[in-house]
Design a protein around this motif. Structure first.
Motif, short mmCIF file in Angstrom:
data_model
loop_
_atom_site.label_atom_id
_atom_site.label_comp_id
_atom_site.label_asym_id
_atom_site.label_seq_id
_atom_site.Cartn_x
_atom_site.Cartn_y
_atom_site.Cartn_z
N ARG A 1 0.83 -1.21 0.00
CA ARG A 1 0.00 0.00 0.00
C ARG A 1 0.86 1.27 0.00
O ARG A 1 0.46 2.31 -0.54
CB ARG A 1 -0.94 -0.01 1.20
CG ARG A 1 -2.04 1.02 1.14
CD ARG A 1 -3.06 0.76 2.25
NE ARG A 1 -3.69 -0.53 2.09
CZ ARG A 1 -4.72 -0.75 1.27
NH1 ARG A 1 -5.21 0.24 0.53
NH2 ARG A 1 -5.25 -1.96 1.18
N ILE B 1 1.52 3.02 -3.39
CA ILE B 1 0.49 3.76 -4.12
C ILE B 1 0.91 5.22 -4.30
O ILE B 1 0.76 5.80 -5.37
CB ILE B 1 -0.86 3.68 -3.38
CG1 ILE B 1 -1.38 2.24 -3.40
CG2 ILE B 1 -1.88 4.62 -4.02
CD1 ILE B 1 -2.67 2.06 -2.60
N LYS B 2 1.47 5.82 -3.25
CA LYS B 2 1.84 7.23 -3.30
C LYS B 2 3.29 7.44 -3.72
O LYS B 2 3.73 8.59 -3.89
CB LYS B 2 1.63 7.88 -1.92
CG LYS B 2 0.19 7.78 -1.40
CD LYS B 2 -0.79 8.49 -2.33
CE LYS B 2 -2.20 8.45 -1.76
NZ LYS B 2 -3.19 9.09 -2.67
N PHE C 1 -0.30 -4.54 -8.28
CA PHE C 1 -1.10 -4.16 -7.11
C PHE C 1 -2.21 -5.18 -6.84
O PHE C 1 -2.49 -5.53 -5.70
CB PHE C 1 -1.70 -2.77 -7.30
CG PHE C 1 -0.76 -1.64 -6.93
CD1 PHE C 1 -0.25 -1.54 -5.65
CD2 PHE C 1 -0.41 -0.68 -7.86
CE1 PHE C 1 0.62 -0.50 -5.30
CE2 PHE C 1 0.44 0.36 -7.53
CZ PHE C 1 0.97 0.45 -6.24
N GLU D 1 -8.56 1.19 -5.56
CA GLU D 1 -8.13 2.54 -5.26
C GLU D 1 -7.56 3.19 -6.51
O GLU D 1 -7.10 2.53 -7.43
CB GLU D 1 -7.08 2.54 -4.15
CG GLU D 1 -7.54 1.89 -2.86
CD GLU D 1 -6.46 1.93 -1.79
OE1 GLU D 1 -5.72 2.94 -1.75
OE2 GLU D 1 -6.36 0.97 -1.02
N HIS E 1 -4.77 4.84 -8.40
CA HIS E 1 -3.32 4.89 -8.31
C HIS E 1 -2.79 6.05 -9.16
O HIS E 1 -3.15 6.14 -10.34
CB HIS E 1 -2.70 3.58 -8.82
CG HIS E 1 -3.24 2.37 -8.12
ND1 HIS E 1 -3.38 1.16 -8.75
CD2 HIS E 1 -3.66 2.20 -6.85
CE1 HIS E 1 -3.87 0.28 -7.89
NE2 HIS E 1 -4.05 0.89 -6.74
#
Length: 308
Positions: free
Chosen positions: A184, A187-188, A202, A210, A212
């Protein structure tokens, strides 16, 4: 002026040359793998085309007539030159192994190992070419190719030698600076590579549903994307096999040690043109390549992780 060879098959000249050299239709047939009747028919057909007798038929042998003797000397010389030229071409072809391969596979895995192949087979010179697109081996003059895919290309035979799996990689500084500890967290993170490949990764990591952020960089070659990762530009998806040295040296790390097949059924394959399986140089390279892959601990680890 018309060509005197027009309409005269080369096979007839070959049969005549053997019969004149051996003074026997029977021995010529044995040498050429034909029947005595077939040799006699070819000679009669040639005499008919030339309008003159080429042999005196004696009880135990045949002897060229005077015109036959003149033609025999020229035919023997011509066949000798032709055999020598064909032999030179065959020897030259067998002395060079031409390989077309993917650029990253060539630089990261194949090239560092080719020295052992050349030490084992000093009679073979290697010509290595990298191409992003699939080439026609026969048309482009290559003996073998190393490709990524499912192995079902037309006109070639193939054998897999390396799994095609990808894992996130980055520098230790990037991992520590961003605090990358789980899937996780990526993701950022600034990512390198195709968005659809990251989406597959992912999903395999159990992170879905979510939005991305778009990857910040993509390149034509995996090696270029990893080079960007080595320059602290982000996290790249790369083969843990092809970049095993960088991982072992600590230049790269796997913030999340999960390797995934981005395309189901994909692997790296050795391919060669149909019908050339028994070519000595292709057989030598195939045996060496499969042994080199079998001895690679990174390949063994990838196979074990995937249960292959």
């Amino acid at each position: 002026m018309s060509d005197p060879l027009a309409g005269i098959p080369l096979a007839s000249i070959r049969v005549f040359e053997a019969a004149a050299r051996l003074n026997s239709f029977t021995r010529a047939a044995e040498e050429l793998g034909m029947t005595q009747a077939a040799v006699s028919w070819q000679i009669k057909a040639l005499e008919g085309r030339l309008g003159q007798s080429l042999f005196k038929r004696l009880p135990r042998e045949v002897v060229p007539t005077e015109p036959g003797e003149r033609l025999s000397r020229a035919a023997t010389e011509a066949m000798t030159l032709l055999r020598r030229a064909l032999s030179d071409l065959t020897e030259a072809d067998q002395a060079i192994l031409s390989i077309t391969t993917l650029a990253t596979l060539a630089t990261q895995w194949l090239a560092p190992r080719l020295g052992s192949f050349q030490l084992a087979h000093p009679e073979l010179a290697v010509r290595l070419d990298t191409a992003a697109q699939i080439v026609d081996l026969s048309r482009e003059g290559f003996d073998v190719g190393l490709r990524s895919g499912t192995g079902d290309w037309p006109g070639v035979e193939s054998v897999p030698f390396m799994p095609s799996v990808f894992t996130p990689v980055c520098t230790p500084a990037m991992r520590d600076g961003l605090g990358l500890q789980c899937a996780r967290d990526l993701i950022k993170a600034p990512r390198i590579g195709l968005d659809q490949d990251w989406a597959v990764w992912f999903a395999a990591a159990g992170v879905g549903g979510e939005t991305h952020p778009t990857a910040r960089l993509t390149a034509d070659y995996q090696a270029l994307e990893v080079a960007a990762a080595l320059g602290d530009q982000g996290v790249a998806l790369a083969s843990p096999i092809l970049f095993a040295r960088e991982l072992a040296a600590g230049l790269l790390v796997q913030p999340v040690p999960l390797s995934v097949e981005l395309s189901p059924g994909y692997a790296y394959w050795l391919v060669w043109p149909e019908g050339r399986r028994r070519s000595p140089k292709i057989a030598r390279f195939r045996d060496w390549l499969l042994a080199a892959a079998e001895a690679d601990p990174a390949i063994a680890a990838a196979r074990a992780a995937s249960g292959a």
